[in-house]
Design a protein around this motif. Structure first.
Motif, PDB file in Angstrom:
ATOM      1  N   GLY A  45       0.812  -1.222   0.000  1.00  0.00           N
ATOM      2  CA  GLY A  45       0.000   0.000   0.000  1.00  0.00           C
ATOM      3  C   GLY A  45       0.839   1.263   0.000  1.00  0.00           C
ATOM      4  N   GLY A  46       1.845   1.307   0.859  1.00  0.00           N
ATOM      5  CA  GLY A  46       2.702   2.493   0.945  1.00  0.00           C
ATOM      6  C   GLY A  46       3.511   2.721  -0.318  1.00  0.00           C
ATOM      7  N   ALA A  47       4.074   1.651  -0.845  1.00  0.00           N
ATOM      8  CA  ALA A  47       4.857   1.785  -2.077  1.00  0.00           C
ATOM      9  C   ALA A  47       3.951   2.152  -3.259  1.00  0.00           C
ATOM     10  CB  ALA A  47       5.632   0.500  -2.368  1.00  0.00           C
ATOM     11  N   GLY A  52       2.446   6.046  -7.274  1.00  0.00           N
ATOM     12  CA  GLY A  52       1.415   6.874  -7.903  1.00  0.00           C
ATOM     13  C   GLY A  52       1.666   8.358  -7.743  1.00  0.00           C
ATOM     14  N   THR A  53       2.058   8.761  -6.549  1.00  0.00           N
ATOM     15  CA  THR A  53       2.304  10.177  -6.291  1.00  0.00           C
ATOM     16  C   THR A  53       3.526  10.678  -7.064  1.00  0.00           C
ATOM     17  OG1 THR A  53       1.308   9.955  -4.099  1.00  0.00           O
ATOM     18  CG2 THR A  53       2.716  11.878  -4.471  1.00  0.00           C
ATOM     19  N   LEU A  54       4.595   9.920  -7.014  1.00  0.00           N
ATOM     20  CA  LEU A  54       5.812  10.315  -7.729  1.00  0.00           C
ATOM     21  C   LEU A  54       5.568  10.381  -9.238  1.00  0.00           C
ATOM     22  CD1 LEU A  54       8.773  11.066  -7.336  1.00  0.00           C
ATOM     23  CD2 LEU A  54       9.330   8.644  -7.519  1.00  0.00           C
ATOM     24  N   ALA A  55       4.882   9.389  -9.787  1.00  0.00           N
ATOM     25  CA  ALA A  55       4.584   9.398 -11.226  1.00  0.00           C
ATOM     26  C   ALA A  55       3.717  10.595 -11.595  1.00  0.00           C
ATOM     27  CB  ALA A  55       3.900   8.090 -11.627  1.00  0.00           C
ATOM     28  N   ALA A  56       2.744  10.924 -10.749  1.00  0.00           N
ATOM     29  CA  ALA A  56       1.867  12.069 -11.027  1.00  0.00           C
ATOM     30  C   ALA A  56       2.651  13.374 -11.009  1.00  0.00           C
ATOM     31  CB  ALA A  56       0.736  12.122 -10.003  1.00  0.00           C
ATOM     32  N   ILE A  57       3.558  13.511 -10.056  1.00  0.00           N
ATOM     33  CA  ILE A  57       4.349  14.742  -9.970  1.00  0.00           C
ATOM     34  C   ILE A  57       5.294  14.862 -11.165  1.00  0.00           C
ATOM     35  CG2 ILE A  57       6.168  15.892  -8.644  1.00  0.00           C
ATOM     36  CD1 ILE A  57       4.722  14.785  -6.106  1.00  0.00           C
ATOM     37  N   ILE A  58       5.917  13.754 -11.537  1.00  0.00           N
ATOM     38  CA  ILE A  58       6.844  13.792 -12.669  1.00  0.00           C
ATOM     39  C   ILE A  58       6.100  14.062 -13.978  1.00  0.00           C
ATOM     40  CG2 ILE A  58       8.416  12.406 -14.094  1.00  0.00           C
ATOM     41  CD1 ILE A  58       9.309  11.052 -11.439  1.00  0.00           C
ATOM     42  N   LEU A  77      -3.216   7.077 -10.255  1.00  0.00           N
ATOM     43  CA  LEU A  77      -2.004   6.281 -10.432  1.00  0.00           C
ATOM     44  C   LEU A  77      -1.698   5.435  -9.195  1.00  0.00           C
ATOM     45  CD1 LEU A  77       0.198   8.828 -12.402  1.00  0.00           C
ATOM     46  CD2 LEU A  77      -1.125   6.883 -13.290  1.00  0.00           C
ATOM     47  N   THR A  78      -2.057   5.916  -8.020  1.00  0.00           N
ATOM     48  CA  THR A  78      -1.915   5.109  -6.799  1.00  0.00           C
ATOM     49  C   THR A  78      -2.826   3.892  -6.875  1.00  0.00           C
ATOM     50  OG1 THR A  78      -1.236   6.972  -5.432  1.00  0.00           O
ATOM     51  CG2 THR A  78      -2.258   5.103  -4.292  1.00  0.00           C
ATOM     52  N   LEU A  79      -4.063   4.101  -7.309  1.00  0.00           N
ATOM     53  CA  LEU A  79      -4.991   2.967  -7.461  1.00  0.00           C
ATOM     54  C   LEU A  79      -4.496   1.994  -8.523  1.00  0.00           C
ATOM     55  CD1 LEU A  79      -8.452   4.761  -7.175  1.00  0.00           C
ATOM     56  CD2 LEU A  79      -7.448   3.133  -5.546  1.00  0.00           C
TER      57      LEU A  79
END
Length: 187
Positions: A45-47, A52-58, A77-79
């Motif tokens: 879950g954490g990873a 998802g968060t890192l991919a969205a920011i990039i 992207l997290t989902l």
């Protein structure tokens, strides 16, 4: 032309996040003897949230390749990462070593090929069109496109699809120890 190029960026982000979720779960499967199930769940879950968060920011603010609102893109992207990770974990846990090739086939090969990102979903063969929106990569591509270009007008269905994949796979993974104990008692 620039809009078409950015439209393809959603596919590449979805592919990368799906692959990252798959690799995450592949590694977590090897930790079964080292980590308790709840710790493996926290790791997945954490990873997934980090992926998802890192991919969205990039893809979003950093590169400007995906013009979706970053919060909703990160959620999507997290989902997707969680759906890929928990589904891979599920297949590996229940099917053993053959689970990983099946996850590769379902998520990476069929899922990405039928996502409808490279060509519109309406142009896919009927069998591919039937599964396109039901598999996590296709659902993610639809959500990203909707969030990026249509104000999220049709993002709810794809996001629910991603959440269902993640939640159902996680529940089935969580139930596995209980099912194994029951099978041992009955057998």
């Amino acid at each position: 032309m620039p809009a078409a190029a950015r439209g393809l960026a959603g596919f590449y982000v979805a592919f990368g996040v799906t692959l990252a979720g798959f690799v995450l779960a592949s590694n977590v499967l090897g930790l079964a003897k080292l980590l308790h199930l709840r710790h493996r769940f926290w790791l997945l879950g954490g990873a997934s949230a980090a992926i998802g968060t890192l991919a969205a920011i990039i893809a979003g603010p950093l590169l400007g390749a995906v013009p979706a609102p970053v919060i909703f893109l990160a959620l999507t992207l997290t989902l997707l990462a969680a759906a890929a990770a928990f589904t891979t974990k599920l297949l590996g846990a229940y099917l053993g070593p053959v689970g990983l090739p099946i996850a590769t086939l379902v998520l990476l090969t069929v899922g990405n090929a039928t996502s409808g990102a490279v060509i519109g979903a309406d142009l896919l063969p009927s069998a591919a069109r039937a599964v396109s929106a039901l598999l996590p990569p296709g659902a993610a591509v639809r959500a990203i496109r909707s969030l990026s270009y249509f104000g999220g007008a049709h993002a709810t269905g794809p996001i629910v699809t991603l959440a269902l994949w993640a939640v159902i796979a996680a529940l089935l993974v969580a139930l596995r120890p209980r099912l194994m104990r029951r099978a041992a008692v009955d057998g």
